[in-house]
Design an enzyme around this catalytic site. Structure first.
Site, PDB file in Angstrom:
ATOM      1  N   HIS A 143     -25.732 -39.498 -11.634  1.00 44.61           N
ATOM      2  CA  HIS A 143     -25.971 -40.813 -12.226  1.00 44.61           C
ATOM      3  C   HIS A 143     -26.436 -40.697 -13.673  1.00 44.61           C
ATOM      4  O   HIS A 143     -26.018 -41.451 -14.538  1.00 44.61           O
ATOM      5  CB  HIS A 143     -27.017 -41.559 -11.395  1.00 44.61           C
ATOM      6  CG  HIS A 143     -27.260 -42.956 -11.842  1.00 44.61           C
ATOM      7  ND1 HIS A 143     -26.571 -44.018 -11.322  1.00 44.61           N
ATOM      8  CD2 HIS A 143     -28.096 -43.455 -12.766  1.00 44.61           C
ATOM      9  CE1 HIS A 143     -26.988 -45.126 -11.904  1.00 44.61           C
ATOM     10  NE2 HIS A 143     -27.916 -44.818 -12.790  1.00 44.61           N
ATOM     11  N   HIS A 171     -23.815 -51.080  -9.862  1.00 47.87           N
ATOM     12  CA  HIS A 171     -24.998 -51.027  -9.002  1.00 47.87           C
ATOM     13  C   HIS A 171     -24.533 -51.109  -7.550  1.00 47.87           C
ATOM     14  O   HIS A 171     -24.939 -51.984  -6.795  1.00 47.87           O
ATOM     15  CB  HIS A 171     -25.985 -52.146  -9.347  1.00 47.87           C
ATOM     16  CG  HIS A 171     -27.377 -51.652  -9.549  1.00 47.87           C
ATOM     17  ND1 HIS A 171     -28.491 -52.342  -9.191  1.00 47.87           N
ATOM     18  CD2 HIS A 171     -27.842 -50.490 -10.073  1.00 47.87           C
ATOM     19  CE1 HIS A 171     -29.577 -51.650  -9.498  1.00 47.87           C
ATOM     20  NE2 HIS A 171     -29.209 -50.522 -10.032  1.00 47.87           N
TER      21      HIS A 171
END
Lengths: 271, 790
Positions: free
Chosen positions: B71, B134
């Protein structure tokens, strides 16, 4: 009073978010518009330095408890007497969306007997959920509302709404009496209508939130406090209207301008 | 475990002896601390500590875990990839960034450097844009996951000193009518996720007062286990207020919400696959949103920016303070000294490492020169935002982290930002799929009606109206057009009060094509985003890439990703549209398998005068309607094939050079005022686009299929519903026809129809009239499925 001397106060609380475009509308009309944090107004107690007071749209304090309830209580507690004096002197107060909710929560609207201690009406949760859409409202004031005097009677205005809690309600056991008083006092300013100009009669989405009697905006008995759910500042310029590209040349202004123009003209004439 | 020992301090702190640890022991250490680091990475850390000759602390290892996560570091995009065609030294460098490097546009202000990409607006101002995913949090807790996704991307824009003015959202769900019985344990139903995600985005965007102006909602079986939530934000800044000059001695100011246990290990969670246990294990990784807090921060940051009082700014997102502090220090070649006990907490007794990596929302990290500190703190106080000095930037390249005066971590930033490069291999084979054969349906009108009602075509009004798209009073072209609320191709905003110069925002996403060939999926997504932008009058387009992919450790997933990246380079280079920012979300795997390989392309264009913007509704009876671009027999992945129960193999392709030239000609026709309406052809092809233009404008349309410029031998249904790229329908007044034809000279185009005042869509083919339907029926078909309003 000359236009460039007029000072409009746009109060903002945490979560207020329509202040910039509302200030832009006043500025376009040549008025000095100042956006000031509500805490600063509480501290400086300078409300009466201004000629116009606006509570703009937004989600003050997150609209927790009820829309605008926290901000309304805070204003009552911190500057209640100043607000009452501002209103009693006939200075114009405009509440748009969250601002309308505040004026109801603080008891200024409908204000049948002056400011009420408890809210006499509610802007409840929409039957349709949160909605952002253009609606049409008919102007019903017979002349009492000083803040819409430039709007011809029975004119239909197009403006957008954007809220989750805007369903105007009176207490059920008093709604007929209160409605009669609204009419008698000439306090009913805007009602939602269908495209043909007839009243929406509760029909979604011409009436976008389920408001009782299609009520979109009311004023106080004296006519200097106006609250409305639609956003005139978002209908101020022609290029903001939903169908401007259909014209060969975009119109310069939208219907919302008439309301701001009325507010400013009222101050020019009266003070 | 004997390698982990508690320190003698009165707070939770551990030292970890890595010296001589074998692979199994390294694995045990990682598991005991909840780290997502691989054995190779743990070995590199062990060797680092051996070289410096000391033990590691828990705070340090947690920092490595955060910083080296997929990430935060995008290991796959930066790693080495071995393909049958040769070795790729970094996907990002080789395919994505290379476009802007080769094009070298003078209007790109900051590219792949900041939290957001920044391009010029009018010389004095610039536009910042960022899109984030997300996905994992939204799969566990849709409302909070989606809301914090939007909150995070808005902070990315604040993190380049820009004032956020618009949001975008692209959402991908499984079918809303998915059979509950087929849902595996731990996977939430698409209808539940849909409601939660839409409400979450609405609640955040509406409360903070930023209009949501563009987006898409996509339904596909392959999103059932992996919901996809893209949130984007656009901001405007004055170039002279873009301050990036952090110096030693500058204070580190943490402002905004308090730090809590929400969002611990969010990036670790985001870099792993979703499993049955994700809910229980990873719930704390989902943060809690407070939009009003961020609204206050926004006001304060605007004022600090106006006074040029800060020397640097970044948002606290993935990895929490650990990433925010270390990345800032590293960027300026500095070190940092941080005191975690000064961080305001939601509740007492958080361990130092938890404070250091918490991803609690609505926090910004500012660097403030000593002489401006009082003014900055006063501004935060005025706006009722808590702001605290938690340390200072220092000379030298290490970050020292203290708690109650005890040094709990000493991080060598050089080592921290040099993780071992991953090396992976690919194998992609085209799926063995055939082209379906079925007879042409007898009633194409009925097919059109069903296509208009298909989930991926039908009106998304129910979603769009949940979001305020008008607040701020800058939305010139809205997501829904006119009172009939047809689908505009792009949003146009007028961000500056004293200028007619505007920006256009559009997107492209074609997940079904990705199942056939990720290369053409990516090419199509870029073309769709650009085409949508051109349709409203946008040009000088910048792109953002947002990949949502499966686990890249599987060779086939990675092989597909490489193909998609190649298309990004090929098409963006030919279009002259550089990528300026992007983000990838990998490891989107669930018990139902990998996510549909998805590339979202966002396009940001300039509209020199918003009064010339074009909308998609038909405007005038008697006007001519032209079709620009060639129609081909390539319906693989199309909505029409899906309706007929097929996927197919003939995915739409693209000739980028030819298409780019035809877009340039169309733009010049728009600038010359020759175009009254323009609409892109996408899902459902010509038939759907024509119907949408007609019912939105409330005017009839007569179309002739025999005039459509097309590959030979195509049947009526294929002509009407092909999704070939590069095509738009254009309405031109009678008096401008010859000028328009002159402007389009050299492109494939033809006049295919006429606007009528009879409210019907009538399409004639070789067999005579094949569609003849009243507009209200078409509009009702389009609006009913998800619930719209006439």
């Amino acid at each position: 009073m000359r236009r460039h001397e007029i000072r409009a106060l746009l109060m903002r609380a945490p979560g207020t978010n329509c202040d910039a475009e509302t200030a832009r509308a006043f500025r376009d009309l040549g008025v000095r518009a100042e956006v000031v944090h509500t805490q600063r107004v509480f501290r400086e107690r300078n409300l009466l330095d201004y000629d116009i007071l606006v509570f703009p749209g937004g989600f003050s304090y997150g609209d927790y408890v009820r829309s605008a309830a926290i901000w309304a209580k805070e204003c009552e507690y911190r500057i209640g007497p100043d607000l009452e004096r501002f209103v009693d002197e006939g200075r114009p107060v405009l509440g748009i969306c969250n601002g309308f909710q505040l004026l109801v929560e603080a008891g200024f609207l409908p204000g049948f007997e002056g400011r009420s201690r408890y809210p006499e009406a509610a802007l409840a949760n929409n039957t349709t959920g949160y909605q952002c859409r253009w609606v049409r409202v008919r102007h019903l004031s017979r002349g009492n509302c000083a803040l819409t005097r430039e709007v011809p009677r029975d004119a239909v205005l197009a403006m957008p709404i954007a809220h989750g809690e805007g369903r105007f309600l009176f207490p059920r056991d008093r709604q007929d009496e209160y409605l009669r008083r609204l009419y008698e006092n000439d306090q009913l300013v805007f009602r939602y209508v269908k495209p043909d100009g007839s009243f929406a009669d509760g029909e979604a989405f011409h009436n976008p939130n389920g408001a009782w009697h299609d009520i979109a905006g009311i004023c106080n008995p004296a006519g200097n406090v106006l609250g409305l759910m639609p956003h005139p500042e978002r209908a101020y310029f022609g290029w903001l209207t939903p169908d401007w590209t259909r014209r060969e040349k975009p119109p310069e202004y939208g219907d919302g301008r008439l309301i701001f123009e009325s507010v400013v003209r009222y101050v020019e004439r009266r003070f | 475990m004997s390698r982990i020992a508690r320190s003698p301090h009165p707070f939770e702190h551990f030292t970890i002896r890595l010296e001589g640890a074998g692979d199994d022991e390294l694995r045990e250490v990682a598991a005991a601390l909840g780290l997502g680091l691989s054995v190779e990475e743990m070995r590199a850390i062990r060797d680092h500590y051996a070289a410096v000759g000391r033990d590691a602390s828990d705070v340090e290892l947690q920092t490595y875990d955060q910083t080296w996560s997929e990430h935060c570091f995008h290991k796959t995009f930066k790693g080495v990839i071995e393909t049958p065609e040769g070795v790729i030294d970094g996907l990002l460098r080789t395919y994505i960034r290379r476009v802007v490097e080769e094009l070298g546009p003078d209007w790109c202000f900051s590219v792949f450097e900041d939290n957001a990409g920044i391009v010029d607006l009018d010389g004095e101002h610039a536009v910042a844009i960022k899109v984030e995913t997300h996905n994992h949090p939204s799969a566990i807790e849709p409302f909070g996951g989606a809301a914090t996704g939007l909150g995070g991307v808005i902070r990315d824009v604040l993190g380049v000193w820009a004032d956020p003015i618009a949001c975008m959202d692209v959402l991908c769900f499984g079918p809303l009518d998915f059979d509950y019985g087929r849902l595996p344990e731990g996977v939430k139903h698409p209808a539940y996720l849909f409601r939660g995600v839409v409400d979450g985005i609405g609640s955040y965007g509406n409360s903070i007062g930023i209009p949501t102006v563009n987006g898409a909602t996509v339904f596909d079986e392959d999103y059932t286990g992996n919901v996809v939530v893209y949130a984007g934000c656009v901001g405007v800044l004055r170039k002279d207020r873009y301050v990036r000059e952090v110096k030693p001695g500058d204070y580190i100011v943490l402002a905004g919400g308090r730090t809590g246990l929400d969002g611990i290990h969010g990036v670790t969670f985001a870099s792993a696959e979703l499993t049955e246990e994700s809910e229980e294990v990873s719930r704390p990784a989902v943060q809690i949103a407070s939009p009003i807090e961020e609204e206050k921060i926004k006001r304060a940051v605007k004022r600090i920016s106006a006074g040029r009082l800060g020397s640097g700014i970044t948002d606290i997102g993935g990895g929490g303070l650990s990433c925010g502090v270390c990345e800032t220090a590293d960027r300026y070649g500095l070190g940092a000294e941080v005191h975690l006990d000064r961080v305001p907490l939601k509740y007492p007794d958080m361990a130092p490492w938890e404070i250091w990596v918490s991803e609690s929302q609505e926090r910004m990290l500012l660097a403030v020169p000593p002489e401006n500190l009082d003014r900055v703190l006063q501004i935060f106080e005025d706006e009722q935002v808590e702001a605290t000095v938690i340390g200072r930037y220092t000379e030298g390249g290490d970050a020292r982290v203290y708690y109650d005066g005890v040094l709990v971590a000493r991080l060598d930033l050089g080592a921290l930002f040099s993780p071992p490069r991953v090396r992976r291999a690919t194998a992609w084979r085209p799926p063995e799929r055939g082209e379906p054969e079925f007879p042409e349906p007898s009633d194409l009108g009925e097919v059109l009606r069903r296509l208009l009602a298909a989930p991926n075509v039908a009106s998304k009004e129910r979603v769009v109206r949940r979001y305020d798209h008008e607040v701020k009073g800058q939305t010139v072209v809205k997501p829904l057009q006119g009172w009939n609320a047809g689908p505009n191709d792009a949003a146009v905003l007028k961000p500056l009060e004293d200028s007619w110069r505007g920006i256009s925002i559009s997107c492209g996403v074609n997940p079904r094509y990705g199942k056939i060939d990720p290369y053409w999926m990516a090419a199509s997504a870029i073309d769709e985003a650009v085409r949508n932008n051109v349709a409203v009058g946008g040009r000088r387009i910048a792109l953002l890439d947002n990949f949502t992919w499966g686990n890249p450790e599987y060779e086939d997933r990675l092989g597909g990703l490489v193909r998609a990246c190649r298309a990004c380079y090929d098409v963006a280079r030919a279009y002259g549209t550089p990528f300026i920012s992007g983000k990838d979300s990998l490891y989107n795997e669930s018990p139902l398998g990998p996510v549909a390989p998805t590339l979202l392309v966002t396009a940001l264009g300039i509209v020199p005068d918003v009064r010339r913007a074009v909308t998609m509704d038909l405007k005038g009876e008697g006007n001519a309607v032209y079709l620009v671009g060639a129609t081909r027999w390539e319906l693989g992945g199309s909505e029409y094939y899906r309706l007929m129960g097929h996927l197919g193999a003939s995915v739409p392709r693209l000739d980028p050079a030819e298409t780019a030239a035809s877009y340039r000609r169309l733009t010049s026709a728009i600038d010359a005022g020759l175009v009254r309406a323009c609409h892109d052809l996408s899902e459902g092809g010509l038939g759907v686009a024509a119907a949408e233009m007609a019912f939105t404008g409330g005017l009839g349309l007569e179309l002739s299929l025999s005039s459509v410029p097309a590959e030979g031998g195509m049947r009526g249904d294929l002509l009407l519903f092909s999704e070939s790229n590069g095509r738009l329908l254009v309405e031109v007044p009678r008096r401008h026809r010859s000028s328009f034809e002159e402007a389009m000279e050299g492109s494939v185009y033809a006049r295919v129809g006429t606007v009528t005042d009879e409210p019907r869509l009538r399409v004639s083919g070789r067999r005579g009239v094949v569609v003849d339907l009243p507009l209200d029926e078409l509009m009702a078909a389009w609006k009913t499925p998800l619930g719209g309003s006439a």
